[in-house]
Every structure is written in structure tokens, then in C-alpha cells.
Design an enzyme around this catalytic site. Structure first.
Site, mmCIF file in Angstrom:
data_model
loop_
_atom_site.group_PDB
_atom_site.id
_atom_site.type_symbol
_atom_site.label_atom_id
_atom_site.label_comp_id
_atom_site.label_asym_id
_atom_site.label_seq_id
_atom_site.Cartn_x
_atom_site.Cartn_y
_atom_site.Cartn_z
ATOM 1 N N ASN A 169 11.622 25.907 110.734
ATOM 2 C CA ASN A 169 12.912 26.574 110.514
ATOM 3 C C ASN A 169 12.885 27.712 111.152
ATOM 4 O O ASN A 169 12.151 28.955 110.631
ATOM 5 C CB ASN A 169 12.886 26.617 108.860
ATOM 6 C CG ASN A 169 14.278 27.224 108.424
ATOM 7 O OD1 ASN A 169 15.116 27.698 109.155
ATOM 8 N ND2 ASN A 169 14.288 27.055 107.114
ATOM 9 N N CYS A 221 20.376 31.155 107.144
ATOM 10 C CA CYS A 221 20.248 30.076 108.188
ATOM 11 C C CYS A 221 21.654 29.554 108.442
ATOM 12 O O CYS A 221 21.897 28.601 109.421
ATOM 13 C CB CYS A 221 19.668 28.967 107.266
ATOM 14 S SG CYS A 221 18.052 29.487 106.878
ATOM 15 N N HIS A 243 21.100 21.762 110.002
ATOM 16 C CA HIS A 243 20.136 22.620 109.911
ATOM 17 C C HIS A 243 18.671 22.164 109.775
ATOM 18 O O HIS A 243 18.293 21.040 109.052
ATOM 19 C CB HIS A 243 20.498 23.720 108.983
ATOM 20 C CG HIS A 243 19.515 24.849 108.602
ATOM 21 N ND1 HIS A 243 18.880 25.426 109.485
ATOM 22 C CD2 HIS A 243 18.726 25.161 107.626
ATOM 23 C CE1 HIS A 243 17.822 26.280 109.024
ATOM 24 N NE2 HIS A 243 17.840 26.085 107.771
HETATM 25 O O1 UT7 Z 1 16.414 27.100 105.376
HETATM 26 C C1 UT7 Z 1 16.997 27.834 104.165
HETATM 27 C C2 UT7 Z 1 16.997 26.782 102.995
HETATM 28 N N1 UT7 Z 1 15.599 26.297 102.767
HETATM 29 C C3 UT7 Z 1 15.583 25.170 102.401
HETATM 30 O O2 UT7 Z 1 16.287 24.371 102.737
HETATM 31 C C4 UT7 Z 1 14.135 24.641 102.007
HETATM 32 C C5 UT7 Z 1 14.164 23.869 100.639
HETATM 33 N N2 UT7 Z 1 12.984 23.501 100.175
HETATM 34 C C6 UT7 Z 1 12.045 22.716 100.685
HETATM 35 O O3 UT7 Z 1 12.285 22.422 102.041
HETATM 36 C C7 UT7 Z 1 10.951 22.215 99.756
HETATM 37 O O4 UT7 Z 1 11.332 22.486 98.583
HETATM 38 C C8 UT7 Z 1 9.641 22.913 100.189
HETATM 39 C C9 UT7 Z 1 9.225 22.425 101.646
HETATM 40 C C10 UT7 Z 1 9.771 24.520 100.061
HETATM 41 C C11 UT7 Z 1 8.563 22.702 99.244
HETATM 42 O O5 UT7 Z 1 8.401 21.149 98.997
HETATM 43 P P1 UT7 Z 1 8.374 20.414 97.550
HETATM 44 O O6 UT7 Z 1 8.126 19.155 97.715
HETATM 45 O O7 UT7 Z 1 9.612 20.876 96.837
HETATM 46 O O8 UT7 Z 1 7.032 21.159 96.799
HETATM 47 P P2 UT7 Z 1 7.190 21.952 95.606
HETATM 48 O O9 UT7 Z 1 7.449 23.331 95.783
HETATM 49 O O10 UT7 Z 1 7.978 21.218 94.396
HETATM 50 O O11 UT7 Z 1 5.681 21.852 95.209
HETATM 51 C C12 UT7 Z 1 4.987 20.383 95.022
HETATM 52 C C13 UT7 Z 1 3.538 20.747 94.768
HETATM 53 C C14 UT7 Z 1 3.223 21.960 94.020
HETATM 54 O O12 UT7 Z 1 1.889 21.420 93.301
HETATM 55 P P3 UT7 Z 1 1.863 21.113 91.836
HETATM 56 O O13 UT7 Z 1 2.710 22.287 91.279
HETATM 57 O O14 UT7 Z 1 2.875 19.993 92.037
HETATM 58 O O15 UT7 Z 1 0.604 21.003 91.452
HETATM 59 C C15 UT7 Z 1 3.038 23.128 94.804
HETATM 60 O O16 UT7 Z 1 1.962 23.999 94.458
HETATM 61 O O17 UT7 Z 1 3.112 21.067 96.031
HETATM 62 C C16 UT7 Z 1 2.386 22.406 96.051
HETATM 63 N N3 UT7 Z 1 2.541 22.992 97.265
HETATM 64 C C17 UT7 Z 1 1.489 22.759 98.468
HETATM 65 N N4 UT7 Z 1 0.567 22.151 98.459
HETATM 66 C C18 UT7 Z 1 -0.005 22.195 99.787
HETATM 67 C C19 UT7 Z 1 3.559 23.989 97.803
HETATM 68 N N5 UT7 Z 1 3.382 24.417 98.834
HETATM 69 C C20 UT7 Z 1 2.464 23.610 99.320
HETATM 70 C C21 UT7 Z 1 1.764 23.640 100.724
HETATM 71 N N6 UT7 Z 1 0.353 22.792 100.776
HETATM 72 N N7 UT7 Z 1 2.163 24.558 101.703
#
Ligand code: UT7
Length: 332
Positions: A286, A116, A256
Site C-alpha cells: 500500500n 490513500c 486502491h
Molecule cells: O489504505 C487505507 C485503508 N486501509 C485499509 O483498507 C486496510 C484495511 N484493513 C486490512 O486490510 C486488514 O484489517 C489488516 C490486513 C490490517 C489486518 O487483517 P485482518 O484479517 O483484519 O486481521 P485482524 O486485525 O483481525 O487480526 C487477526 C489476527 C489477530 O490475532 P488474534 O487476535 O485473532 O489472535 C492479530 O493479532 O491476526 C493477528 N495479526 C497478525 N498475525 C500475524 C495481525 N497482524 C498480524 C501479522 N502477522 N502481521
């Protein structure tokens, strides 16, 4: 002789027509428009459809428009750099394929793989080629066909990515515009958190890598999120202070586009008003190396000669950085 700067003299981009909405993603994995909108800020993304069409197709479209806008003949181009993680093939380079499709025959061409962060790393490299005095016309292309490495059965990653490519022409100027400064960093600590495991020389493709879905993006979102917020905010503040700029001096902040919450955190750290921040994540998601040129392209009409612009990116590696740019032209 006055110091040379590398200035962007034209920009274009290409995003495919097909729109993949959150509702459509919700039919593929257990997610919802509400979750994606509030947690990430994406409403839709573009997908390049069709058999045997790679990232060079999008790069060629963007380059055709940049050549037109800058009134450049293909043979005048001396260097073509394509910052991409999704080249059409492991080799030859996507840059060489764009050059061939664009009639560019007098240039040397190569790809850069910085995930990225590709556009900001590419800008620093291209800028120094120009500043050396040896090259006068460089095409920097950046972007990805992320749909080719996205697992559409994984809800952690499938809502995040889209396809698009941007391209800029860089030329020398003695005026005080163009790339003013760059701070770029890499920390290999990121290796386990954001990667595509197979398909390289460590884990070449075989039946099991395919069965295990190892040819698609793997990301530990929470870890990457934390690093992305602090790294992009820190490096943006660092470049602003290093160049003795006040926040009032800044006209545009171009982060980004990976997550609206990361963008907002970086904006708050910089204390810059919302109306100076370019955001189009809701429309394109993204697009990896494509996000920053996609923003600059969409905002081209609003950019004015002399505008102070800070670009910042974060990606796999980890890699990150910031560029201080003085915009080089008013759109005719
Ligand atoms: O471009 C390169 C660099 N990349 C980035 O900068 C991305 C950085 N990371 C992020 O943007 C975020 O971490 C994500 C968007 C990938 C994920 O968001 P988050 O708020 O960090 O979610 P999480 O991974 O901590 O998951 C929270 C909850 C989990 O459920 P539990 O364990 O709390 O029950 C996940 O299973 O959300 C759940 N979850 C979803 N739920 C519905 C994860 N993905 C989804 C989804 N829909 N698509």
C-alpha cells in the site's frame, strides 16, 4: 464552444530499488510470509533508503519522465499538485520542492492531503481547473514515503506499506475522453480508526509522543476493512449506474491497493472479471496515494484510447471516491 474535458496525456511513476520482502519483515515482527500473503496479498514492497531523502525525490523522478513523455518544457506547466500525506516537511509543500528540482517556474504549486484517496481527489480538483478553460497543463503527483511513518515494531501495520509516487500530465480536450465523472465522499467517523496521532497542531512533537510511537500510522484494521469494502464497492457501482454503463462497457477497474481481499470483494460486487482488474499489491504493498497511478503506469501499454476505466480509493478520514475515466491515448 464544446465542453472541455481534462485528459491524462502522460503518466510515469517511481518506485525505489530497495525491496523489503515478507521474510525480512518476519525478522522484525512476529509474522510470516504465509500470514501476509493470505491475509493481505503483499509479497514485497519498495523502500526509499538514504538520509534526508523525502517524497519529493520520488515525485521529481516521476515528473522528469512525464515531461519527457509529453514533450513539455518545465516553463509550460501552470499548476503542480502533489497529493501526499508524507511531504518532505510540514512546510513548504512537496509540490514546491518538486517544481524547484524540475525547473518549473511559472506554476502555482500546492499539496493535497487526503491519505490513500489523494489521487482520485486530486484528479477531480485538477480536472475542474482544466474544465474552467484557464489552465492547459497541470501536473498531478500522488504518492507517499510510507516507510517514514511506519512503525517497524508493530506487526499490525509494518507489513502493509511501501514507498512509491506516480505523476500524470492533465490537458484539455474537446474529444470525449478524460475525466468523465467523479463521486467523492468524506465521513469524519473514521478519525479514531486510522490516523497518525502526533506531529500536527493538536499533539505537536515532544519526547513523549516519540516514546509512545505516535508519529507512525495507527490503524484498527478490522473496522477500516469493513468501511473500505462497502464504501469502495458502493461508490463504484454508483458511478457505473450514474453514467449508464454496463459492466461489459468497462475495460478496466483500478482499485486502491490496500488489501487483496478488499480488492476482490469490490470486484465481486461490481461483477467484473478478474482480467479487467489492475492489481500490483503483491509487488508494492500500500503506497497510499501512489497505488492508483502506479497501476495505470504499469498498465499503460495495455490501455487504449477510449477505454472505460473506473478508479476507486478509500483512506483515512474516512475519505473515498470513484472516478470514471475514458483513457486518452494509445501508447506509441
Ligand atoms: O489504505 C487505507 C485503508 N486501509 C485499509 O483498507 C486496510 C484495511 N484493513 C486490512 O486490510 C486488514 O484489517 C489488516 C490486513 C490490517 C489486518 O487483517 P485482518 O484479517 O483484519 O486481521 P485482524 O486485525 O483481525 O487480526 C487477526 C489476527 C489477530 O490475532 P488474534 O487476535 O485473532 O489472535 C492479530 O493479532 O491476526 C493477528 N495479526 C497478525 N498475525 C500475524 C495481525 N497482524 C498480524 C501479522 N502477522 N502481521
Amino acid at each position: 464552444m464544446k465542453q472541455l474535458h481534462a485528459v491524462i496525456t502522460g503518466i510515469s511513476a517511481y518506485a525505489p530499488d530497495y525491496i523489503l520482502t515478507n521474510d525480512e519483515i518476519s525478522k522484525l515482527v512476529d509474522t510470516s510470509d504465509e500470514w501476509i500473503t493470505t491475509r493481505v496479498g503483499i509479497k514485497e514492497r519498495r523502500i526509499l533508503k538514504g538520509e534526508a531523502i523525502g517524497v519529493s525525490f520520488m515525485g521529481t523522478k516521476a515528473v522528469a519522465d512525464v515531461l519527457l513523455k509529453t514533450d513539455t518544457k518545465p516553463d509550460e506547466v501552470e499548476v503542480v499538485i502533489f497529493a501526499t500525506t508524507t511531504p518532505d516537511h510540514p512546510f513548504p509543500s512537496a509540490a514546491s520542492m518538486v517544481a524547484e528540482a524540475s525547473g518549473i517556474k511559472n506554476a502555482f504549486c500546492f499539496d493535497m492531503q487526503v491519505a490513500c484517496s489523494g489521487f482520485v481527489f486530486g484528479l477531480e480538483v485538477a480536472s475542474n481547473f482544466i474544465k474552467s478553460g484557464k489552465y492547459k497543463k497541470i501536473l498531478l503527483i500522488a504518492g507517499d514515503k510510507m516507510s517514514s511513518i511506519t512503525n517497524y515494531s508493530d506487526r499490525n501495520t509494518s507489513p502493509l506499506f511501501g514507498d512509491a509516487v506516480g505523476a500524470v500530465m492533465l490537458e484539455p480536450t474537446e474529444e470525449k475522453v478524460g475525466v468523465m465523472d467523479a463521486i467523492l465522499r468524506t465521513d469524519g467517523v473514521g478519525y479514531p480508526y486510522l490516523q497518525m496521532k502526533a506531529g500536527g497542531s493538536k499533539y505537536p512533537a515532544n519526547h513523549s509522543t516519540i516514546d509512545n510511537n505516535e508519529h507512525t500510522v495507527y490503524q484498527e484494521g478490522k473496522v477500516v476493512f469493513k468501511y473500505a469494502v462497502s464504501s469502495m464497492a458502493d461508490v463504484s457501482v454508483e458511478i457505473v449506474e450514474k453514467n449508464n454503463l454496463s459492466i461489459d462497457d468497462l475495460d478496466w477497474f483500478v482499485p486502491h491497493q490496500a488489501n487483496m481481499r478488499i480488492i476482490e470483494a469490490a470486484r465481486k460486487r461490481l461483477n467484473i472479471p478478474k482480467e479487467k482488474v489492475m492489481v500490483n499489491i503483491q509487488k508494492y504493498g500500500n503506497t497510499s496515494a501512489g497505488t492508483i497511478p502506479m497501476c495505470l503506469w504499469e498498465w499503460e501499454d495495455k490501455l487504449k484510447k477510449g477505454d472505460n476505466v473506473i478508479l476507486t480509493a478509500f483512506g483515512a478520514g474516512f475519505s473515498w471516491g470513484a472516478i470514471y475515466l475514458k483513457w486518452g491515448y494509445d501508447t506509441k
